[in-house]
Design an enzyme around this catalytic site. Structure first.
Site, PDB file in Angstrom:
ATOM      1  N   GLY A  68      60.900 -51.376  38.043  1.00 34.41           N
ATOM      2  CA  GLY A  68      59.666 -50.609  37.884  1.00 34.41           C
ATOM      3  C   GLY A  68      58.564 -51.239  37.057  1.00 34.41           C
ATOM      4  O   GLY A  68      57.388 -50.969  37.301  1.00 34.41           O
ATOM      5  N   ASP A 125      58.484 -46.144  41.906  1.00 36.74           N
ATOM      6  CA  ASP A 125      58.823 -45.838  43.294  1.00 36.74           C
ATOM      7  C   ASP A 125      59.354 -44.431  43.471  1.00 36.74           C
ATOM      8  O   ASP A 125      59.804 -43.776  42.525  1.00 36.74           O
ATOM      9  CB  ASP A 125      59.901 -46.804  43.791  1.00 36.74           C
ATOM     10  CG  ASP A 125      61.266 -46.516  43.158  1.00 36.74           C
ATOM     11  OD1 ASP A 125      61.351 -46.469  41.922  1.00 36.74           O
ATOM     12  OD2 ASP A 125      62.247 -46.302  43.910  1.00 36.74           O
ATOM     13  N   LYS A 152      56.880 -39.371  29.213  1.00 39.40           N
ATOM     14  CA  LYS A 152      56.807 -37.928  29.469  1.00 39.40           C
ATOM     15  C   LYS A 152      57.412 -37.236  28.253  1.00 39.40           C
ATOM     16  O   LYS A 152      58.612 -36.959  28.241  1.00 39.40           O
ATOM     17  CB  LYS A 152      57.635 -37.573  30.709  1.00 39.40           C
ATOM     18  CG  LYS A 152      57.110 -38.120  32.026  1.00 39.40           C
ATOM     19  CD  LYS A 152      58.062 -37.725  33.153  1.00 39.40           C
ATOM     20  CE  LYS A 152      57.602 -38.222  34.505  1.00 39.40           C
ATOM     21  NZ  LYS A 152      58.634 -38.024  35.549  1.00 39.40           N
ATOM     22  N   ASP A 210      61.324 -41.467  30.470  1.00 43.98           N
ATOM     23  CA  ASP A 210      61.441 -40.098  30.962  1.00 43.98           C
ATOM     24  C   ASP A 210      62.353 -39.347  29.986  1.00 43.98           C
ATOM     25  O   ASP A 210      61.880 -38.812  28.986  1.00 43.98           O
ATOM     26  CB  ASP A 210      61.992 -40.168  32.391  1.00 43.98           C
ATOM     27  CG  ASP A 210      62.083 -38.814  33.069  1.00 43.98           C
ATOM     28  OD1 ASP A 210      61.356 -37.900  32.667  1.00 43.98           O
ATOM     29  OD2 ASP A 210      62.882 -38.667  34.013  1.00 43.98           O
ATOM     30  N   PHE A 239      56.808 -35.834  38.636  1.00 41.84           N
ATOM     31  CA  PHE A 239      57.151 -37.132  39.214  1.00 41.84           C
ATOM     32  C   PHE A 239      55.887 -37.914  39.581  1.00 41.84           C
ATOM     33  O   PHE A 239      54.973 -37.382  40.204  1.00 41.84           O
ATOM     34  CB  PHE A 239      58.020 -36.933  40.451  1.00 41.84           C
ATOM     35  CG  PHE A 239      58.691 -38.196  40.880  1.00 41.84           C
ATOM     36  CD1 PHE A 239      59.847 -38.640  40.263  1.00 41.84           C
ATOM     37  CD2 PHE A 239      58.143 -38.963  41.897  1.00 41.84           C
ATOM     38  CE1 PHE A 239      60.452 -39.834  40.651  1.00 41.84           C
ATOM     39  CE2 PHE A 239      58.743 -40.151  42.294  1.00 41.84           C
ATOM     40  CZ  PHE A 239      59.898 -40.584  41.672  1.00 41.84           C
ATOM     41  N   VAL A 240      55.844 -39.171  39.176  1.00 42.25           N
ATOM     42  CA  VAL A 240      54.693 -40.025  39.488  1.00 42.25           C
ATOM     43  C   VAL A 240      55.121 -41.234  40.320  1.00 42.25           C
ATOM     44  O   VAL A 240      56.293 -41.603  40.350  1.00 42.25           O
ATOM     45  CB  VAL A 240      53.958 -40.495  38.212  1.00 42.25           C
ATOM     46  CG1 VAL A 240      53.226 -39.345  37.549  1.00 42.25           C
ATOM     47  CG2 VAL A 240      54.922 -41.171  37.238  1.00 42.25           C
ATOM     48  N   ARG A 245      55.817 -48.540  45.431  1.00 40.74           N
ATOM     49  CA  ARG A 245      55.581 -49.386  44.255  1.00 40.74           C
ATOM     50  C   ARG A 245      54.265 -50.151  44.366  1.00 40.74           C
ATOM     51  O   ARG A 245      53.662 -50.523  43.366  1.00 40.74           O
ATOM     52  CB  ARG A 245      56.710 -50.409  44.096  1.00 40.74           C
ATOM     53  CG  ARG A 245      58.050 -49.826  43.692  1.00 40.74           C
ATOM     54  CD  ARG A 245      58.975 -50.934  43.186  1.00 40.74           C
ATOM     55  NE  ARG A 245      60.376 -50.570  43.234  1.00 40.74           N
ATOM     56  CZ  ARG A 245      60.998 -49.885  42.262  1.00 40.74           C
ATOM     57  NH1 ARG A 245      60.338 -49.507  41.197  1.00 40.74           N
ATOM     58  NH2 ARG A 245      62.277 -49.597  42.374  1.00 40.74           N
ATOM     59  N   ASP A 264      58.482 -49.270  32.503  1.00 41.58           N
ATOM     60  CA  ASP A 264      57.481 -48.540  33.294  1.00 41.58           C
ATOM     61  C   ASP A 264      57.276 -47.132  32.766  1.00 41.58           C
ATOM     62  O   ASP A 264      56.155 -46.670  32.597  1.00 41.58           O
ATOM     63  CB  ASP A 264      57.864 -48.511  34.794  1.00 41.58           C
ATOM     64  CG  ASP A 264      59.273 -47.967  35.066  1.00 41.58           C
ATOM     65  OD1 ASP A 264      60.034 -47.710  34.112  1.00 41.58           O
ATOM     66  OD2 ASP A 264      59.612 -47.811  36.257  1.00 41.58           O
TER      67      ASP A 264
HETATM   68  P1  IMP Z   1      65.048 -42.364  31.630  1.00 45.38           P
HETATM   69  O1  IMP Z   1      66.278 -43.185  31.475  1.00 45.38           O
HETATM   70  O2  IMP Z   1      65.340 -40.912  31.904  1.00 45.38           O
HETATM   71  O3  IMP Z   1      64.050 -42.536  30.501  1.00 45.38           O
HETATM   72  O4  IMP Z   1      64.362 -42.806  32.973  1.00 45.38           O
HETATM   73  C1  IMP Z   1      63.729 -44.001  33.070  1.00 45.38           C
HETATM   74  C2  IMP Z   1      63.708 -44.492  34.497  1.00 45.38           C
HETATM   75  O5  IMP Z   1      63.682 -43.425  35.482  1.00 45.38           O
HETATM   76  C3  IMP Z   1      62.418 -45.257  34.687  1.00 45.38           C
HETATM   77  O6  IMP Z   1      62.589 -46.606  34.333  1.00 45.38           O
HETATM   78  C4  IMP Z   1      62.125 -45.033  36.156  1.00 45.38           C
HETATM   79  O7  IMP Z   1      62.750 -46.041  36.918  1.00 45.38           O
HETATM   80  C5  IMP Z   1      62.728 -43.695  36.495  1.00 45.38           C
HETATM   81  N1  IMP Z   1      61.701 -42.622  36.489  1.00 45.38           N
HETATM   82  C6  IMP Z   1      61.583 -41.611  35.592  1.00 45.38           C
HETATM   83  N2  IMP Z   1      60.552 -40.803  35.886  1.00 45.38           N
HETATM   84  C7  IMP Z   1      59.971 -41.320  37.001  1.00 45.38           C
HETATM   85  C8  IMP Z   1      58.824 -40.918  37.799  1.00 45.38           C
HETATM   86  O8  IMP Z   1      58.117 -39.923  37.535  1.00 45.38           O
HETATM   87  N3  IMP Z   1      58.541 -41.707  38.874  1.00 45.38           N
HETATM   88  C9  IMP Z   1      59.288 -42.807  39.199  1.00 45.38           C
HETATM   89  N4  IMP Z   1      60.346 -43.210  38.478  1.00 45.38           N
HETATM   90  C10 IMP Z   1      60.701 -42.478  37.387  1.00 45.38           C
HETATM   91 MG    MG Z   2      62.697 -48.387  35.444  1.00 48.38          MG
END
Ligand code: IMP
Ligand code: MG
Length: 178
Positions: free
Chosen positions: A49, A163, A135, A107, A156-157, A169, A104
């Site tokens: 990402g 992606d 977020k 979340d 979701f973005v 992407r 990227d």
């Molecule tokens: P985390 O481990 O929950 O912080 O998620 C991180 C990963 O989830 C990011 O590196 C993204 O690949 C994916 N991700 C989280 N939210 C989004 C979104 O809104 N759009 C696309 N990918 C996301």
């Molecule tokens: Mg990622």
């Protein structure tokens, strides 16, 4: 202004323009140039990402700096957190380096909360995170980015490297679920 786009079963609308993205990245790079002057930082960009964000950010880093790319594969571990990642392609020695992780989006923070201890185990001089998006209302793990281009709502973005199931992407700006 760009139009809405349909990807698989979902419709996305324009959210953050290319011009806004460029301007925030320039500000971030300027801060990094100041904070890391003379420190030869190593940027570790997390694939897939972050590749577009990392390329745009790194081009505006004017101090002496290096970049490498890792892919994180997660599996269910037997640790108390139950959350383990292996970094594929991590060949650099991190000991005594100033590390900047390039992501990227943060979340829940799960990915980075699992990856950071692996970096820490190599005793770098410092670790900071530069993330394109976060977020705040989705955050569940203790992960703090020193540099964040945009804090966004918990939706979701898509685009600018992010992606939806492998699609989107290549969209040059950021879209959000309609
Ligand atoms: P985390 O481990 O929950 O912080 O998620 C991180 C990963 O989830 C990011 O590196 C993204 O690949 C994916 N991700 C989280 N939210 C989004 C979104 O809104 N759009 C696309 N990918 C996301
Ligand atoms: Mg990622």
């Amino acid at each position: 202004m760009a139009q809405e786009v349909t990807v698989l079963d979902k419709v996305f609308v324009p959210y953050i323009t290319r011009a806004e993205i460029s301007s925030r990245i320039s500000e971030m790079a300027a801060r990094i140039n100041e904070d890391y002057a003379g420190k030869n930082p190593l940027f570790i960009a997390i694939l897939n990402g972050s590749f577009i964000f990392a390329a745009d950010l790194f081009r505006e880093v004017t101090i002496d700096a290096a970049i490498t790319f890792v892919k994180l594969a997660s599996y269910k571990g037997t640790t108390s957190t139950g959350n383990v990642v292996t970094a594929i392609g991590m060949e650099e020695r991190l000991t005594d380096r100033h590390v900047v992780i390039v992501e990227d989006i943060i979340d829940t923070g799960k990915t980075l909360s699992a990856f950071i201890p692996e970096i820490e185990s190599q005793k770098p001089a410092s670790i900071n995170i530069a993330t394109f998006l976060s977020k705040p209302s989705a955050l569940k793990y203790d992960v703090k980015a020193a540099y964040t281009a945009f804090e966004i709502e918990n939706k979701f973005v898509l685009g600018y490297g992010l992606d939806y199931d492998g699609h989107g992407r290549n969209l040059p700006e950021l879209y959000i679920l309609k």
